[in-house]
Design a protein around this motif. Structure first.
Motif, PDB file in Angstrom:
ATOM      1  N   ASN A 134       0.828  -1.190   0.000  1.00  0.00           N
ATOM      2  CA  ASN A 134       0.000   0.000   0.000  1.00  0.00           C
ATOM      3  C   ASN A 134       0.873   1.255   0.000  1.00  0.00           C
ATOM      4  OD1 ASN A 134      -1.824  -2.139   1.726  1.00  0.00           O
ATOM      5  ND2 ASN A 134      -3.049  -0.841   0.409  1.00  0.00           N
ATOM      6  N   TYR A 135       0.306   2.334  -0.513  1.00  0.00           N
ATOM      7  CA  TYR A 135       1.082   3.561  -0.664  1.00  0.00           C
ATOM      8  C   TYR A 135       1.584   4.094   0.675  1.00  0.00           C
ATOM      9  CZ  TYR A 135       2.381   8.248  -2.209  1.00  0.00           C
ATOM     10  OH  TYR A 135       3.077   9.404  -2.471  1.00  0.00           O
ATOM     11  N   HIS A 136       0.833   3.895   1.746  1.00  0.00           N
ATOM     12  CA  HIS A 136       1.255   4.444   3.036  1.00  0.00           C
ATOM     13  C   HIS A 136       2.543   3.799   3.548  1.00  0.00           C
ATOM     14  CE1 HIS A 136      -0.721   0.865   4.794  1.00  0.00           C
ATOM     15  NE2 HIS A 136       0.038   1.091   5.845  1.00  0.00           N
ATOM     16  N   LEU A 139       5.069   3.190   1.397  1.00  0.00           N
ATOM     17  CA  LEU A 139       6.124   3.674   0.497  1.00  0.00           C
ATOM     18  C   LEU A 139       6.763   4.926   1.083  1.00  0.00           C
ATOM     19  CD1 LEU A 139       7.411   3.189  -2.342  1.00  0.00           C
ATOM     20  CD2 LEU A 139       5.766   4.866  -3.214  1.00  0.00           C
ATOM     21  N   ILE A 186       2.120  -0.511  -6.355  1.00  0.00           N
ATOM     22  CA  ILE A 186       1.674   0.378  -5.284  1.00  0.00           C
ATOM     23  C   ILE A 186       0.161   0.554  -5.397  1.00  0.00           C
ATOM     24  CG2 ILE A 186       1.967   2.616  -4.178  1.00  0.00           C
ATOM     25  CD1 ILE A 186       4.525   1.002  -4.262  1.00  0.00           C
ATOM     26  N   ASP A 187      -0.557   0.244  -4.328  1.00  0.00           N
ATOM     27  CA  ASP A 187      -2.005   0.471  -4.265  1.00  0.00           C
ATOM     28  C   ASP A 187      -2.274   1.750  -3.481  1.00  0.00           C
ATOM     29  OD1 ASP A 187      -2.427  -1.870  -5.638  1.00  0.00           O
ATOM     30  OD2 ASP A 187      -2.810  -3.074  -3.849  1.00  0.00           O
ATOM     31  N   VAL A 188      -2.880   2.729  -4.157  1.00  0.00           N
ATOM     32  CA  VAL A 188      -3.206   4.007  -3.526  1.00  0.00           C
ATOM     33  C   VAL A 188      -4.715   4.014  -3.297  1.00  0.00           C
ATOM     34  CG1 VAL A 188      -2.845   6.497  -3.606  1.00  0.00           C
ATOM     35  CG2 VAL A 188      -1.365   4.984  -4.941  1.00  0.00           C
ATOM     36  N   PHE A 240      -2.213  11.846   2.132  1.00  0.00           N
ATOM     37  CA  PHE A 240      -1.204  11.175   1.313  1.00  0.00           C
ATOM     38  C   PHE A 240       0.058  12.030   1.239  1.00  0.00           C
ATOM     39  CE2 PHE A 240      -5.240   9.435  -0.123  1.00  0.00           C
ATOM     40  CZ  PHE A 240      -4.962   8.070  -0.115  1.00  0.00           C
ATOM     41  N   TRP A 297      12.788   8.805  -6.651  1.00  0.00           N
ATOM     42  CA  TRP A 297      12.388   8.079  -7.849  1.00  0.00           C
ATOM     43  C   TRP A 297      13.551   7.988  -8.834  1.00  0.00           C
ATOM     44  CZ3 TRP A 297       8.666   4.967  -7.476  1.00  0.00           C
ATOM     45  CH2 TRP A 297       7.452   5.276  -6.854  1.00  0.00           C
ATOM     46  N   MET A 333       0.802   1.175 -10.584  1.00  0.00           N
ATOM     47  CA  MET A 333       0.083   1.949  -9.570  1.00  0.00           C
ATOM     48  C   MET A 333      -1.423   1.845  -9.798  1.00  0.00           C
ATOM     49  SD  MET A 333       2.477   5.335  -8.999  1.00  0.00           S
ATOM     50  CE  MET A 333       1.738   5.652  -7.376  1.00  0.00           C
ATOM     51  N   PHE A 336      -4.948   3.346  -8.494  1.00  0.00           N
ATOM     52  CA  PHE A 336      -5.526   4.471  -7.759  1.00  0.00           C
ATOM     53  C   PHE A 336      -7.010   4.237  -7.523  1.00  0.00           C
ATOM     54  CE2 PHE A 336      -1.683   6.502  -9.228  1.00  0.00           C
ATOM     55  CZ  PHE A 336      -1.376   7.403  -8.221  1.00  0.00           C
ATOM     56  N   PHE A 354      -0.217  13.960  -6.227  1.00  0.00           N
ATOM     57  CA  PHE A 354       0.289  13.058  -7.260  1.00  0.00           C
ATOM     58  C   PHE A 354       0.423  13.758  -8.614  1.00  0.00           C
ATOM     59  CE2 PHE A 354      -2.085  10.568  -4.122  1.00  0.00           C
ATOM     60  CZ  PHE A 354      -1.108   9.661  -3.730  1.00  0.00           C
TER      61      PHE A 354
END
Length: 392
Positions: free
Chosen positions: A196-198, A200, A221-223, A233, A241, A255, A257, A267
């Motif tokens: 999950n994005y949190h 990252l 990545i799952d946002v 976020f 990157w 990704m 979203f 984003f």
């Protein structure tokens, strides 16, 4: 004459006896042939039993092992436990058949050394801990909706740092970015990671970019936001990157979203090396415009929904700047037929997958719906039709 008759009668009687005996013998043979022997399940080849056991859930597998000694031997063969899925969601309100945690522990203690490819979905953190403590050669681990935490991951790393190559985590709220960072720091052979994005962070990307770490091949990545406005976020720095892509230039960055329109602000503000981009909820024209400006490595784009404003300019921008784009899917959106033809013309034959609902295309002065498939087919170099909405 009397002697001749007696001889003939004797011969006739003997013939009748022989015929009767032959008839009885044939009947006995027929009866024997109709008897069906029951299969000897205990003497089935162990390779066959192994194949069957691999399709059984854990509890059924345990029950089957009690049939006979041969089946029990197969139950304990290492090959049976190299790949296994533990799906053990049994809260108190569940109507599903439960698997007792003690059975899980007993099996895992004996076979965790053989486990290599494991998928875990369980509310029993104790069972997961037993896997982490006893396993020594895990190669692939998928954890979904499980109360795994940072200390558990440290145990996993301590025992499997040399073998772990794939880690996928979803709905694991007790894991922090520090826990994932520990995995990246120690598991230098990790090639695929999904989270999950949190989880990252800039520190995680830099750890994956270190010289001692192998080149990552796949990062998903799952946002996700469940309720609008309740999730904050963070922003990943462009320098992180850049370092990540410099170390793993061929990585697939996927990704997903699932956000509300007002949550996209952090984003696509600067260049991001995403290759596969999926929007599961409605996304604004502004965000799609930023995608075209900030995603030069984009290979696949799927937009499930937009608004009622045509995406003509946004698609043209994406075609101009995303030179590797080869797959596009559009759902509840609107695009004029002329802009869509221009988009396909700019992308050309590299569009190997083009899934567009017919309702997306808006006829204009230049093209009707009847004409557009010929024009698009011409630029693609193959026959193409828009997708039709099922009528059932």
């Amino acid at each position: 004459m009397k002697r001749g008759r007696t001889t003939n009668e004797a011969n006739s009687s003997s013939s009748e006896d022989t015929t009767e005996k032959e008839s009885k013998r044939h009947k006995i043979v027929e009866k024997k042939s109709t008897v069906v022997q029951s299969p000897d399940w205990a003497n089935l080849l162990q390779d066959i039993i192994l194949q069957v056991f691999q399709y059984l859930p854990l509890l059924d597998r345990a029950h089957a092992s009690q049939v006979c000694r041969s089946w029990n031997q197969v139950f304990h063969m290492p090959d049976l436990w190299r790949c296994f899925e533990f799906e053990l969601n049994q809260p108190a309100t569940s109507n599903l058949r439960t698997t007792h945690p003690e059975l899980i522990k007993q099996i895992i203690k004996r076979h965790s050394n053989h486990l290599q490819y494991v998928s875990f979905k369980s509310h029993f953190i104790s069972a997961l801990t037993v896997v982490f403590v006893n396993s020594k050669s895990l190669s692939s681990l998928k954890i979904d909706d499980t109360p795994v935490d940072d200390p558990s991951l440290k145990v996993l790393v301590a025992n499997n740092s040399d073998t772990l190559k794939l880690l996928k985590m979803s709905s694991c709220p007790h894991v922090s970015p520090a826990g994932i960072l520990c995995v990246a720091d120690q598991c230098h052979g990790l090639r695929e990671l999904a989270l999950n994005y949190h989880l990252l962070s800039d520190e995680l990307l830099l750890a994956l970019s270190s010289e001692k770490h192998v080149r990552l091949e796949h990062l998903r990545i799952d946002v996700v936001s469940e309720n609008p406005g309740q999730t904050q976020f963070h922003t990943i720095q462009k320098s992180s990157w850049d370092a990540f892509i410099k170390h793993s230039p061929k990585v697939n960055l996927v990704m997903y979203f699932f956000l509300y329109e007002e949550e996209f602000d952090p984003f696509f503000r600067y260049e991001i090396p995403v290759t596969h981009l999926y929007f599961g909820r409605s996304v604004s024209k502004d965000v799609l415009g930023r995608v075209g400006m900030t995603c030069p490595r984009l290979v696949e784009l799927v937009v499930c929904a937009n608004g009622l404003r045509p995406l003509d300019e946004e698609l043209i921008c994406i075609a101009e700047r995303c030179k590797y784009l080869s797959a596009v899917g559009l759902g509840e959106c609107e695009v004029s037929c002329s802009a869509f033809v221009e988009f396909v013309k700019m992308c050309g034959g590299r569009l190997s997958q083009l899934s567009i609902m017919e309702e997306v295309l808006i006829p204009d002065q230049k093209y009707s719906l009847e004409q557009i498939h010929w024009e698009v087919s011409k630029h693609l170099g193959r026959v193409w039709f828009p997708d039709m909405m099922p009528t059932w």
